[in-house]
Design an enzyme around this catalytic site. Sequence first.
Site, PDB file in Angstrom:
ATOM      1  N   SER A 110       0.837  -1.200   0.000  1.00 49.27           N
ATOM      2  CA  SER A 110       0.000   0.000   0.000  1.00 49.27           C
ATOM      3  C   SER A 110       0.877   1.258   0.000  1.00 49.27           C
ATOM      4  O   SER A 110       1.776   1.384   0.813  1.00 49.27           O
ATOM      5  CB  SER A 110      -0.889  -0.014   1.243  1.00 49.27           C
ATOM      6  OG  SER A 110      -1.683   1.134   1.242  1.00 49.27           O
ATOM      7  N   GLY A 111       0.592   2.139  -0.922  1.00 46.76           N
ATOM      8  CA  GLY A 111       1.353   3.393  -1.000  1.00 46.76           C
ATOM      9  C   GLY A 111       2.601   3.291  -1.846  1.00 46.76           C
ATOM     10  O   GLY A 111       3.369   4.239  -1.938  1.00 46.76           O
ATOM     11  N   THR A 115      -1.527   2.523  -8.125  1.00 42.43           N
ATOM     12  CA  THR A 115      -2.606   3.225  -8.816  1.00 42.43           C
ATOM     13  C   THR A 115      -2.014   4.288  -9.742  1.00 42.43           C
ATOM     14  O   THR A 115      -2.452   4.433 -10.882  1.00 42.43           O
ATOM     15  CB  THR A 115      -3.559   3.858  -7.787  1.00 42.43           C
ATOM     16  OG1 THR A 115      -3.965   2.821  -6.898  1.00 42.43           O
ATOM     17  CG2 THR A 115      -4.767   4.450  -8.455  1.00 42.43           C
ATOM     18  N   ASN A 160      -1.350   5.454   3.111  1.00 44.99           N
ATOM     19  CA  ASN A 160      -1.497   6.127   1.824  1.00 44.99           C
ATOM     20  C   ASN A 160      -2.703   7.053   1.892  1.00 44.99           C
ATOM     21  O   ASN A 160      -3.780   6.647   2.316  1.00 44.99           O
ATOM     22  CB  ASN A 160      -1.697   5.044   0.743  1.00 44.99           C
ATOM     23  CG  ASN A 160      -1.791   5.640  -0.640  1.00 44.99           C
ATOM     24  OD1 ASN A 160      -1.746   6.855  -0.813  1.00 44.99           O
ATOM     25  ND2 ASN A 160      -1.920   4.779  -1.633  1.00 44.99           N
ATOM     26  N   SER A 163      -5.486   5.585  -0.701  1.00 45.27           N
ATOM     27  CA  SER A 163      -5.314   4.133  -0.780  1.00 45.27           C
ATOM     28  C   SER A 163      -6.528   3.491  -1.467  1.00 45.27           C
ATOM     29  O   SER A 163      -7.677   3.789  -1.157  1.00 45.27           O
ATOM     30  CB  SER A 163      -5.155   3.581   0.629  1.00 45.27           C
ATOM     31  OG  SER A 163      -4.925   2.207   0.554  1.00 45.27           O
ATOM     32  N   SER A 164      -6.218   2.620  -2.431  1.00 46.06           N
ATOM     33  CA  SER A 164      -7.320   1.910  -3.097  1.00 46.06           C
ATOM     34  C   SER A 164      -7.843   0.862  -2.121  1.00 46.06           C
ATOM     35  O   SER A 164      -7.075   0.017  -1.658  1.00 46.06           O
ATOM     36  CB  SER A 164      -6.817   1.220  -4.360  1.00 46.06           C
ATOM     37  OG  SER A 164      -5.967   2.073  -5.073  1.00 46.06           O
ATOM     38  N   GLY A 390      -2.134  -3.999  -2.300  1.00 49.25           N
ATOM     39  CA  GLY A 390      -0.867  -4.682  -2.063  1.00 49.25           C
ATOM     40  C   GLY A 390      -0.915  -5.530  -0.810  1.00 49.25           C
ATOM     41  O   GLY A 390      -1.855  -5.468  -0.011  1.00 49.25           O
ATOM     42  N   GLU A 392      -0.532  -6.717   2.747  1.00 51.72           N
ATOM     43  CA  GLU A 392      -0.724  -5.880   3.945  1.00 51.72           C
ATOM     44  C   GLU A 392      -0.391  -6.641   5.207  1.00 51.72           C
ATOM     45  O   GLU A 392      -0.843  -7.767   5.396  1.00 51.72           O
ATOM     46  CB  GLU A 392      -2.178  -5.394   4.030  1.00 51.72           C
ATOM     47  CG  GLU A 392      -2.445  -4.228   3.111  1.00 51.72           C
ATOM     48  CD  GLU A 392      -3.882  -3.736   3.191  1.00 51.72           C
ATOM     49  OE1 GLU A 392      -4.688  -4.351   3.898  1.00 51.72           O
ATOM     50  OE2 GLU A 392      -4.179  -2.731   2.525  1.00 51.72           O
TER      51      GLU A 392
HETATM   52  N1  LIG Z   1       5.217   8.059 -10.004  1.00 53.97           N
HETATM   53  C1  LIG Z   1       4.847   8.831  -9.005  1.00 53.97           C
HETATM   54  N2  LIG Z   1       5.190  10.120  -9.023  1.00 53.97           N
HETATM   55  C2  LIG Z   1       4.847  10.937  -8.015  1.00 53.97           C
HETATM   56  N3  LIG Z   1       4.156  10.569  -6.939  1.00 53.97           N
HETATM   57  C3  LIG Z   1       3.758   9.261  -6.867  1.00 53.97           C
HETATM   58  C4  LIG Z   1       4.094   8.354  -7.893  1.00 53.97           C
HETATM   59  N4  LIG Z   1       3.599   7.184  -7.547  1.00 53.97           N
HETATM   60  C5  LIG Z   1       2.972   7.352  -6.363  1.00 53.97           C
HETATM   61  N5  LIG Z   1       3.058   8.595  -5.955  1.00 53.97           N
HETATM   62  C6  LIG Z   1       2.530   9.171  -4.705  1.00 53.97           C
HETATM   63  O1  LIG Z   1       2.291   8.161  -3.802  1.00 53.97           O
HETATM   64  C7  LIG Z   1       0.929   8.127  -3.402  1.00 53.97           C
HETATM   65  C8  LIG Z   1       0.451   6.683  -3.265  1.00 53.97           C
HETATM   66  O2  LIG Z   1       0.439   6.089  -4.514  1.00 53.97           O
HETATM   67  P1  LIG Z   1      -0.718   5.090  -4.955  1.00 53.97           P
HETATM   68  O3  LIG Z   1      -2.047   5.563  -4.546  1.00 53.97           O
HETATM   69  O4  LIG Z   1      -0.510   4.800  -6.392  1.00 53.97           O
HETATM   70  O5  LIG Z   1      -0.294   3.854  -4.110  1.00 53.97           O
HETATM   71  P2  LIG Z   1      -0.911   2.393  -4.225  1.00 53.97           P
HETATM   72  O6  LIG Z   1       0.232   1.489  -4.445  1.00 53.97           O
HETATM   73  O7  LIG Z   1      -1.997   2.404  -5.206  1.00 53.97           O
HETATM   74  O8  LIG Z   1      -1.413   2.177  -2.759  1.00 53.97           O
HETATM   75  P3  LIG Z   1      -2.713   1.352  -2.282  1.00 53.97           P
HETATM   76  O9  LIG Z   1      -2.313  -0.037  -2.341  1.00 53.97           O
HETATM   77  O10 LIG Z   1      -2.882   1.884  -0.923  1.00 53.97           O
HETATM   78  O11 LIG Z   1      -3.761   1.754  -3.213  1.00 53.97           O
HETATM   79  C9  LIG Z   1       0.191   8.864  -4.498  1.00 53.97           C
HETATM   80  O12 LIG Z   1      -0.970   9.479  -3.996  1.00 53.97           O
HETATM   81  C10 LIG Z   1       1.201   9.861  -4.929  1.00 53.97           C
HETATM   82  O13 LIG Z   1       1.167  10.976  -4.057  1.00 53.97           O
HETATM   83 MG   LIG Z   2      -3.895   2.162  -5.151  1.00 54.69          MG
END
Ligand SMILES: Nc1ncnc2c1ncn2[C@@H]1O[C@H](COP(=O)(O)OP(=O)(O)OP(=O)(O)O)[C@@H](O)[C@H]1O
Ligand SMILES: [Mg+2]
Length: 1078
Positions: A110-111, A115, A160, A163-164, A390, A392
């Site tokens: 997560s994070g 996404t 996050n 977070s999705s 992801g 957890e």
């Molecule tokens: N390539 C990137 N460039 C800039 N910031 C990023 C990038 N990837 C992620 N982030 C930052 O990290 C935060 C978390 O990313 P994201 O929501 O994609 O995580 P996730 O893996 O989908 O987590 P979860 O499993 O909780 O959904 C985003 O809101 C953004 O602020």
């Molecule tokens: Mg996500």
Amino acid sequence: MAKMEVKTSLLDDMIGVGDMVLLEPLDEDSFIDNLKKRFDHNEVYTYIGSVVISINPYRSLPIYTPEKVEEYRNRNFYELSPHIFALSDEAYRSLRDQDKDQCILITGESGAGKTEASKLVMSYVAAVCGKGAEVNQVKEQLLQSNPVLEAFGNAKTVRNDNSSRFGKYMDIEFDFKGDPLGGVISNYLLEKSRVVKQPRGERNFHIFYQILSGASEDFLCKLKLEQDFSRYNYLGLDSAKVNGVDDAANFRTVRNAMQIVGFMDHETQSVFEVVAAVLKLGNIEFKPESRVNGLDESKIKDKNELKEICELTGIDQSVLERAFSFRTVEAKQEKVSTTLNVAQAYYARDALAKNLYSRLFSWLVTRINESIKAQTKVRKKVMGVLDIYGFEIFEDNSFEQFIINYCNEKLQQIFIELTLKEEQEEYIREGIEWTHIEYFNNAIICDLIENNQTGILAMLDEECLRPGTVTDDTFLEKLNQVCATHQHFESRMSKCSRFLNDTTLPHSCFRIQHYAGKVMYQVEGFVDKNNDLLYRDLSQAMWKANHSLIKALFPEGNPAKINLKRPPTAGSQFKASVATLMKNLQTKNPNYIRCIKPNDKKAAHIFNDALVCHQIRYLGLLENVRVRRAGYAFRQAYEPCLERYKMLCKQTWPHWRGPARSGVEVLFNELEIPEEEFSFGRSKIFIRNPRTLFKLEDLRKQRLEDLATLIEKIYRGWKCRTRFLLMKKSQVVIASWYRRYAQQKKYQKIKSSAIIVQSYIRGWKARKLLRELKHQRRCNEAATIIAAYWHGTQVRREYRKFFRANAGRKIYEFTLQRLMQKYFLEMKNKMPSLSPIDKNWPARPYLFLDSTHKELKRIFHLWRCKKYRDQFTDQQKLIYEEKLEASELFKDKKALYPASVGQPFQGAYLEISKNPKYKKLKDAVDEKIIIAEVVSKINRANGKATSRIFLLTKNNVLLVDQKSGNIKSEVPLGDVTKVSMSSQNDGFFAVHLKEGSGAAGKGDFLLSSDHLIEMATKLYRTTLSQTKQKLNIEISDEFLVQFKRDKVCVKFIQGSQKNGNIPTCKRKNNRLLEVAVP
Ligand SMILES: Nc1ncnc2c1ncn2[C@@H]1O[C@H](COP(=O)(O)OP(=O)(O)OP(=O)(O)O)[C@@H](O)[C@H]1O
Ligand SMILES: [Mg+2]
């Protein structure tokens, strides 16, 4: 001819290594170091072969610009530095060009950025695929589905901010050209428990906050909501505001997105009504009420909220109220109603809220799918993007974590399978011998969870369906019995004594050793959550709602369709959908993006080694590299390989004419790379060791430098030469122009000089001619004039006598003649006497005769004087000569002179010859006597005068005693040097004698005479005629005389007249003799 094209490579300007396969040595530390190094240099992407590792930078990097999209577009995967766009491009092109369906699997905790990565992939594909109004609309709808789903399915968690809370798999469908046609979204297990309760520091789903902050007051009023978050029990208040998130703006985005995706206005309205109803459900509170029969009963505290919910949803208030108070159990056509106590009422309320929301979410997905689904029935190519929650590990892990982690196990499984499979397939394809690789296969863990008989999920289902009292503990007991021997299962209750004393493992928990680490699950709630029960009374109440959306969400509430069969449990549903997903994925060509979270603080620039280490461990990234490197670490198609290294060998540089493979063979032979280090595949060269590759790279770099120098050299030479040639050419041009100019100048100068010379000559000639002409003319004129005059004269001469004009002149001349005649005649009569001293002369009669008159006077005077002189005898002549001489010597000098003029010079005043007294003297002097006179001789000593006779003869001066007639002194005239006298009226004079002469013995004579002038004149004349020398006569009132040896000054002073006219001499001292003149 080979095309000149600049080929770049991943290997260019690498920070660390861009592909972990090339890592040397390969171990965990170097792996992390490499990631860290790259992360520190803003390189967030790194490859393991074709897998992309992505580290969340937690800040926006300028690497997703349209320029970057263009840079990566249509480039080979290894051509540029690692990027998610490279993977997207590779996937899209192999889908479009090779007709292979693709799936992009994004994993990570997560994070970690899953996404974001999925959105980047989608936006890249959208940017590079076809364009056109229709296509653009499809793209827009696909992209805009994201904000809608994120608003309803994402929430802020401690890990996050976005977070999705659901798993998402989206198939994007393309036509044969690669233009998008539409898509299908599948969602997996929304974390619905969040609706009613959120852990500390977390929020409910974004949409609740977005409505309250973003909706207009009007709209809120319609939804019977208030802006204040604190009014709602379901909203976690401690972190209602998220930094950097503008809920109100996001609400507008979501509404806009819903519109684009194709939601009708009434649908949007209904969706928000359901959301409002869920929010308000949380505010319904119950109080206990004891009934007569002793059964606990609950009662709604404040029915106002209930009333509003019913108004919103069109449910009969009494029906809903009843559904919160009673539970009807139907068995074998029998209906039994039991009352609900307060706890059960709350449970029912929350279950309703959770179900309402999760069903709404599923409905949204279905509705979006309806909008974005491909309109045609033609065969489609598919690109699937999987963004699933992801792995957890929380402090308290429950059923949700179990499900999520199971899903991740499955994904890891498919990752292993597909990577190995692909690797193996490549070896077979390329004809390289396959060597077995040791790696951890997590199939055993998957089996522990999903096995149909002994799997944990199967046992949970069994427990849920079992009649009798079913609790979480009975479930755990069952687990302990069945799984005790499993390597990856740990529990204290298990028979296996290994964990009996493990105090870190509570009795109510079991632990699974996942591929990504050990996770301890709290067994509490497993059964309930798996059952996912909603009391039938509630679903029926919902179905009865006068609200089409809510009605549609609860189809089982329809009494006509009553189904006594239990619905499938949550676990089995999930297992089934995961299985479908896995099947789906296996048919596609996988592309992996493995997201890594660099720190727990959501902060940029921080790289937590331990955290990253943990992630690369459970993601099995090192194994991934090992698998990839088993046998051969690096492979490359022959063409790019030859292109990259051809400069290292003479035969291949600059062009290799044969097939690429033989070129590479020649190259490797030439470089003497040991044979065991590489292998020739069908289309690729396989290099066993990264070292070999780096050696090649080093050689290439060195060679490139040499080549660069060479190119530079040739270029400089060429540049200088072209410049030189240009300068030379220019010089010739300039020189020719200059010469022309100089010659022109010179010519002009010569020309103008010639013109000037010419003009001068012409001028000169012309002037000469003019002069000649003028002269000629003047000659002519002169001749004419002369002739004219001549003629005139002739004529005048001839005719003069006839002219009266000449009469005046003649008369004039005649008159003048007459006047002159008269003048001369008159003058004859008026002539004065012939005496030269007569001053008379007649007056001048006419002015014009003035000069004649004067001249006449002069001539007459001269003539008269001549006449006078002619009468003189010789005697007289002599006397006058003497007188004249005296005049010349004394006139105006001596005061005595004028008196002497009238006296005739007699000379011999003493008639010596006649006086017998002087008979003897006469005899003594035989010469003629010129002067004989008595003078006074002054005694030199006392100044007394004595008389003497002074005689001057032709040759001598004699002083004779008057009485005796004896000669006292005789001085030859040659010895007399000077005669001195005063200027006064006295007759005193001194005769100076020549020094050393015979007569000079007694000194000079001082004499006095009455006839001084005559004496001095005669002495002078005689001396002159005898000695031919002029006697010096000094006239001065003070002069020196020589007495014997002394020089005595004779000074004349004014004396008294007592002695008559005779001067008296007095010797004053031996230097001075004073003469007093009366
Ligand atoms: N390539 C990137 N460039 C800039 N910031 C990023 C990038 N990837 C992620 N982030 C930052 O990290 C935060 C978390 O990313 P994201 O929501 O994609 O995580 P996730 O893996 O989908 O987590 P979860 O499993 O909780 O959904 C985003 O809101 C953004 O602020
Ligand atoms: Mg996500």
